[in-house]
Design a protein around this motif. Structure first.
Motif, PDB file in Angstrom:
ATOM      1  N   LEU A   9       0.776  -1.312  -0.071  1.00  0.00           N
ATOM      2  CA  LEU A   9      -0.087   0.009   0.001  1.00  0.00           C
ATOM      3  C   LEU A   9       0.836   1.403  -0.105  1.00  0.00           C
ATOM      4  O   LEU A   9       2.082   1.472   0.574  1.00  0.00           O
TER       5      LEU A   9
ATOM      6  N   MET B 131       4.324   1.110   2.128  1.00  0.00           N
ATOM      7  CA  MET B 131       4.546  -0.013   2.747  1.00  0.00           C
ATOM      8  C   MET B 131       4.938  -0.933   1.756  1.00  0.00           C
ATOM      9  O   MET B 131       4.889  -1.085   0.488  1.00  0.00           O
ATOM     10  N   GLU B 132       5.947  -2.126   2.345  1.00  0.00           N
ATOM     11  CA  GLU B 132       6.460  -3.408   1.696  1.00  0.00           C
ATOM     12  C   GLU B 132       5.270  -4.235   1.080  1.00  0.00           C
ATOM     13  O   GLU B 132       4.292  -4.174   2.087  1.00  0.00           O
TER      14      GLU B 132
ATOM     15  N   SER C 245      -0.598  -8.072  -6.930  1.00  0.00           N
ATOM     16  CA  SER C 245      -0.081  -8.927  -7.903  1.00  0.00           C
ATOM     17  C   SER C 245      -0.236 -10.192  -7.443  1.00  0.00           C
ATOM     18  O   SER C 245      -0.536 -10.620  -6.256  1.00  0.00           O
TER      19      SER C 245
ATOM     20  N   GLY D 247       4.435 -11.358  -9.222  1.00  0.00           N
ATOM     21  CA  GLY D 247       4.098 -11.183 -10.458  1.00  0.00           C
ATOM     22  C   GLY D 247       4.056  -9.734 -10.964  1.00  0.00           C
ATOM     23  O   GLY D 247       4.473  -8.786 -10.052  1.00  0.00           O
TER      24      GLY D 247
ATOM     25  N   LYS E 184       7.565   4.194 -17.608  1.00  0.00           N
ATOM     26  CA  LYS E 184       7.228   4.563 -16.368  1.00  0.00           C
ATOM     27  C   LYS E 184       7.092   6.181 -16.309  1.00  0.00           C
ATOM     28  O   LYS E 184       7.792   6.870 -17.144  1.00  0.00           O
TER      29      LYS E 184
HETATM   30  P1  ADP Z   1       8.212   2.240  -7.407  1.00  0.00           P
HETATM   31  O1  ADP Z   1       9.621   2.561  -7.088  1.00  0.00           O
HETATM   32  O2  ADP Z   1       8.315   1.631  -8.878  1.00  0.00           O
HETATM   33  O3  ADP Z   1       6.976   3.197  -7.224  1.00  0.00           O
HETATM   34  P2  ADP Z   1       8.323   0.473  -4.983  1.00  0.00           P
HETATM   35  O4  ADP Z   1       9.294  -0.403  -4.988  1.00  0.00           O
HETATM   36  O5  ADP Z   1       8.473   1.801  -4.457  1.00  0.00           O
HETATM   37  O6  ADP Z   1       7.941   1.094  -6.453  1.00  0.00           O
HETATM   38  O7  ADP Z   1       6.834  -0.036  -4.634  1.00  0.00           O
HETATM   39  C1  ADP Z   1       5.551   0.989  -4.839  1.00  0.00           C
HETATM   40  C2  ADP Z   1       4.505   0.212  -4.185  1.00  0.00           C
HETATM   41  O8  ADP Z   1       4.250  -0.971  -4.656  1.00  0.00           O
HETATM   42  C3  ADP Z   1       4.882  -0.328  -2.585  1.00  0.00           C
HETATM   43  O9  ADP Z   1       3.889  -0.049  -1.845  1.00  0.00           O
HETATM   44  C4  ADP Z   1       5.116  -1.695  -2.658  1.00  0.00           C
HETATM   45  O10 ADP Z   1       4.936  -2.566  -1.446  1.00  0.00           O
HETATM   46  C5  ADP Z   1       4.376  -2.045  -3.971  1.00  0.00           C
HETATM   47  N1  ADP Z   1       4.859  -3.423  -4.627  1.00  0.00           N
HETATM   48  C6  ADP Z   1       6.089  -3.359  -5.264  1.00  0.00           C
HETATM   49  N2  ADP Z   1       6.153  -4.392  -5.966  1.00  0.00           N
HETATM   50  C7  ADP Z   1       4.954  -5.054  -5.766  1.00  0.00           C
HETATM   51  C8  ADP Z   1       4.520  -6.461  -6.512  1.00  0.00           C
HETATM   52  N3  ADP Z   1       5.088  -7.232  -7.129  1.00  0.00           N
HETATM   53  N4  ADP Z   1       3.206  -6.908  -5.946  1.00  0.00           N
HETATM   54  C9  ADP Z   1       2.383  -5.791  -5.265  1.00  0.00           C
HETATM   55  N5  ADP Z   1       2.742  -4.630  -4.763  1.00  0.00           N
HETATM   56  C10 ADP Z   1       4.323  -4.285  -5.080  1.00  0.00           C
END
Ligand code: ADP
Length: 510
Positions: A61, A176-177, A219, A228, A286
């Motif tokens: 999130l 959040m992770e 995902s 995914g 992106k």
């Molecule tokens: P970006 O830098 O591309 O925006 P981040 O790593 O900062 O990506 O992640 C953005 C959000 O997406 C975070 O909340 C993370 O938890 C979530 N996230 C990243 N990878 C996945 C995934 N494979 N599936 C679901 N959520 C994800």
């Protein structure tokens, strides 16, 4: 080998039987046709369930919470909900040429205030939601940002208008992770964060007013395989919709992949009317944000005893240790105290904290009554909340004040009224006429009859009318006694002291 197959056949036979019965109820003569349809649906649902079980879902999130402040981050414009469009906009908020800091959205993204945190949240599970399990999600970072404007779509004239009231309002973004795996978990985590922010006073976090908005990344993958491709469902402003949007998205992605398709890295929106998510734009290229340092803003320096700041004036420097010392009890600590101090069920401590003012209501009632806290919780959560929910009222709008409820519970606790009578009094109290429980008891003559002579007369009359039962009891069938007690209660409209009635009947029948 044969056993599982046989068992499955038996299950299908049972399902078919159930479907036939259900179809007969609903469709009469068309039953066999309807039964096959029902049967097919049940079979498909079961297949889907076992298919979904071979996938794992991941949810991460990104939450924007509006920080509590009277003014915007870098202008003096007020922050206020539902003000007329564009009535709270300074030159700077509108990015008019010449205003500084320059007219861009400002974020701390590269140098967040906090990194590598965790949030613990709990879920009530089990048949009666009476088992509490606690989970943890990692927080990647928290940063300060400015809100942007808001588009208002005028479908009639097919035009989009912009309201800049929100432009420049301070937001904290919590990233959040991807540690959660269902809509329910995500909703519980957001609810906990919301309570924490409200307790700290850093955000009012009212989702309905857009003060807390959630982007859900979702995902699916096969267990043991890499995660995914994710989609992002944007801007969800209700915990219930968040759970629904995520669960829908998980099912949609599984379906897509099972049918040989692919999941696109796209932004979607939740259509709450139809309960589904809809694609908005794809993210393949992106988003090309350009970041540049903002020289007009001084750095904000956070330090604790281990990392004393080398420079900076006091306005720029935040002492984390001092802040930590002044932190109020967080929701989890409050719940633990409620359980420990009053011996109530853990799941009840959740409900008490979930609504603003409910815990205070409970504790005020407790102070004014001798009743066991577990019983008080029962009255508040079942009888009062049930009514308030039905009438769309919050505890703060309740026509029954803590002191009136305490008075009622004291009447019950001291044995002056029975529990059914107490419920009757509560019904009267909802009318909000301001009558005290004592007055209602008097007016409606609800007080328990504890006069031995009076009760003896009533018992004798009941025994006279029920000679067969009396004979049965005399033969030793004690179960029939309850019937006689019931008759006495009927005659007194539930007002007879039950213990006394039992004692009198036993004496008269011995
Ligand atoms: P970006 O830098 O591309 O925006 P981040 O790593 O900062 O990506 O992640 C953005 C959000 O997406 C975070 O909340 C993370 O938890 C979530 N996230 C990243 N990878 C996945 C995934 N494979 N599936 C679901 N959520 C994800």
């Amino acid at each position: 080998m044969a056993a599982p197959v046989l068992r499955r056949c038996r299950d299908w036979l049972r399902i078919r039987k159930l479907c036939l019965r259900k179809a007969a109820e609903l469709h009469g003569r068309q039953a066999p046709v309807a039964a096959s349809a029902l049967c097919r649906e049940a079979r498909e649902a079961a297949t889907r369930k076992s298919r979904d079980a071979s996938w794992a879902a991941v949810v991460g999130l990104e939450i924007h919470a509006q920080i509590c402040s009277n003014s915007k981050l870098f202008s003096r414009s007020q922050v206020q909900f539902a003000a007329p469009p564009n009535s709270l906009v300074s030159f700077f908020d509108a990015s008019l040429p010449g205003t500084l800091p320059t007219g861009y959205q400002i974020t701390q993204q590269r140098l967040p205030i906090a990194v590598n945190g965790t949030l613990s949240y709990s879920l009530c599970v089990g048949k009666n939601q009476n088992e509490v399990i606690t989970k943890t999600v990692r927080i990647k970072q928290i940063q300060l940002e400015q809100d942007s404007g808001k588009s208002l779509h005028d479908d009639l004239r097919s035009q989009t208008l912009i309201d800049l009231n929100r432009a420049g309002v301070g937001l904290m973004e919590v990233v959040m992770e991807p540690d959660m795996c269902s809509g329910e978990e995500a909703a519980a985590a957001v609810r906990e964060l919301q309570l924490i922010l409200q307790t700290l006073g850093s955000s009012q976090a009212n989702m309905a007013e857009g003060q807390l908005r959630v982007d859900a990344n979702v995902s699916v993958h096969r267990p043991g395989q890499p995660y995914g491709v994710r989609t992002e469902v944007k801007n969800i402003n209700s915990a219930r919709f968040l759970a629904k949007a995520i669960d829908y998205e998980i099912r949609r992605q599984i379906e897509e992949l099972e049918n040989g398709g692919t999941v696109l890295n796209e932004t979607r929106t939740f259509d709450f009317k139809h309960g589904c998510t809809i694609a908005m734009r794809d993210k393949e290229g992106k988003q090309d944000y350009r970041f540049m340092p903002e020289p007009n803003l001084p750095p904000l320096i956070l330090h604790d005893a281990k990392s004393l700041p080398a420079h900076g004036n006091s306005q720029q420097v935040v002492d984390i240790d001092r802040l930590r010392e002044t932190l109020p009890d967080l929701p989890s600590a409050k719940r633990a105290k409620l359980v420990e101090r009053y011996g109530i069920q853990p799941q009840h401590s959740f409900t008490l904290l979930n609504e603003d003012g409910l815990m205070e209501f409970f504790e005020t009632v407790l102070k004014a009554t001798e009743m066991n806290p577990r019983k008080v919780v029962g009255w508040i959560l079942t009888d009062m909340l049930g009514y308030l929910k039905k009438h769309n009222l919050t505890i703060k709008e309740s026509p029954i004040s803590p002191s009136l409820l305490a008075e009622l519970l004291n009447l019950l606790g001291s044995g002056r009224i029975s529990s059914p009578a107490a419920k009757q009094v509560l019904e009267e109290m909802w009318k909000g006429e301001g009558k005290t429980p004592t007055l209602i008891v008097k007016e409606k003559e609800l007080e328990l009859i504890r006069d031995r002579n009076e009760l003896e007369h009533i018992c004798q009359a009941v025994m006279g009318d029920h000679q067969n039962e009396v004979a049965e009891i005399k033969k030793g069938n004690q179960k029939v006694m309850n019937k006689l007690i019931g008759q006495v209660q009927k005659k007194t409209r539930g007002r007879a002291d039950p213990a006394l009635v039992k004692e009198i009947l036993e004496k008269l029948l011995s």
